[in-house]
Design an enzyme around this catalytic site. Structure first.
Site, mmCIF file in Angstrom:
data_model
loop_
_atom_site.group_PDB
_atom_site.id
_atom_site.type_symbol
_atom_site.label_atom_id
_atom_site.label_comp_id
_atom_site.label_asym_id
_atom_site.label_seq_id
_atom_site.Cartn_x
_atom_site.Cartn_y
_atom_site.Cartn_z
ATOM 1 N N LYS A 213 0.854 -1.197 0.000
ATOM 2 C CA LYS A 213 0.000 0.000 0.000
ATOM 3 C C LYS A 213 0.885 1.240 0.000
ATOM 4 O O LYS A 213 1.737 1.411 0.885
ATOM 5 C CB LYS A 213 -0.891 -0.038 1.244
ATOM 6 C CG LYS A 213 -2.245 0.601 1.077
ATOM 7 C CD LYS A 213 -3.119 0.276 2.287
ATOM 8 C CE LYS A 213 -4.438 0.970 2.264
ATOM 9 N NZ LYS A 213 -5.162 0.817 3.545
HETATM 10 O O1 G3P Z 1 -7.896 1.568 5.406
HETATM 11 C C1 G3P Z 1 -8.202 2.817 4.898
HETATM 12 C C2 G3P Z 1 -9.571 3.363 5.245
HETATM 13 O O2 G3P Z 1 -10.546 2.381 5.080
HETATM 14 C C3 G3P Z 1 -9.660 4.121 6.531
HETATM 15 O O3 G3P Z 1 -10.960 4.333 6.964
HETATM 16 O O4 G3P Z 1 -12.553 4.909 8.765
HETATM 17 O O5 G3P Z 1 -10.147 5.600 8.989
HETATM 18 O O6 G3P Z 1 -11.656 6.715 7.343
HETATM 19 P P1 G3P Z 1 -11.348 5.457 8.078
#
Ligand code: G3P
Length: 222
Positions: free
Chosen positions: A87
């Protein structure tokens, strides 16, 4: 549409894997920290444990932000297991790293995508996946699902092979909306995956079926 789980929790990954509908896992430094994982060796060991649970596609995010170290870190992660997808954030150095790693046959998930322009650049560099963060766009009064639809349309126009991986999913309707506009993958918290299964009419209907069945047993034994 493929389902990934967005967590570094081994218990949650096992639970989703046991459901039989899981296609992969995404992690990020915040999710790793939430599990108390710190330092390079601990991260590598944890990624290996995740790879041992699932069939394929485990995203491991680099911490470096310069080209040389992104590549070094990416190659180290990729060597852990064939299931690893590296990533990389969509920054200038990251674009060069995507190009290099994909040329070496390493799959890359480009993260922190918030615009169609970023998605075009990542696809041109050869990313396997791009991760638009739809919940974080909704948080600032932009429409995250609209961005998914826009990117799917652009990729279709040019037959880009890069897959659209909707991330930052906050609730089950996000998953349904992403499916409607053609996202290739949704990476979701376990709670959102499980919420897709639930419906009050299913619960009521099942309770009625079981009650009626039990009545027939009473008649038989009378
Ligand atoms: O893994 C990346 C993403 O899904 C993060 O989500 O909830 O931290 O905005 P969030």
């Amino acid at each position: 549409m493929q389902f990934f789980i967005d967590t570094a929790s081994l218990d949650e990954i096992k639970e989703a894997q046991d459901l039989g509908v899981l296609d992969g896992v995404t992690t990020n430094p915040s999710l790793m920290a939430k599990e108390g994982i710190s330092g390079e060796q601990e991260c590598m060991d944890h990624y290996k444990k995740i790879c041992d649970i699932v069939d394929d596609k485990v995203s491991a995010e680099v911490i470096a932000t310069d080209y040389d170290n992104m590549i070094k870190e990416g190659e180290k992660y990729a060597a852990i297991d064939d299931k690893i997808v590296v990533k990389i954030p969509i920054i200038k150095e990251g674009v060069k790293a995507i190009k290099y790693l994909t040329s070496k046959g390493i799959r890359v998930n480009t993260t922190l995508i918030f615009s169609a322009g970023q998605a075009i650049i990542a696809a041109k560099a050869g990313a396997t996946y791009i991760s638009p963060f739809i919940g974080r766009l909704d948080d600032i009064s932009r429409d995250g699902v609209d961005l998914i639809a826009q990117i799917v349309n652009i990729y279709d126009n040019y037959d880009f092979e890069t897959e659209v991986l909707a991330a930052s999913i906050r609730h089950p309707m996000h998953i349904v909306q992403c499916a409607e506009v053609g996202a290739d993958v949704c990476t979701c918290p376990l709670s959102s995956i499980l919420a897709l299964i639930n419906h009050p009419l299913t619960d009521n209907g099942l309770a009625k079926f079981l009650a009626d069945y039990n009545k027939t047993l009473e008649v038989e034994s009378a």
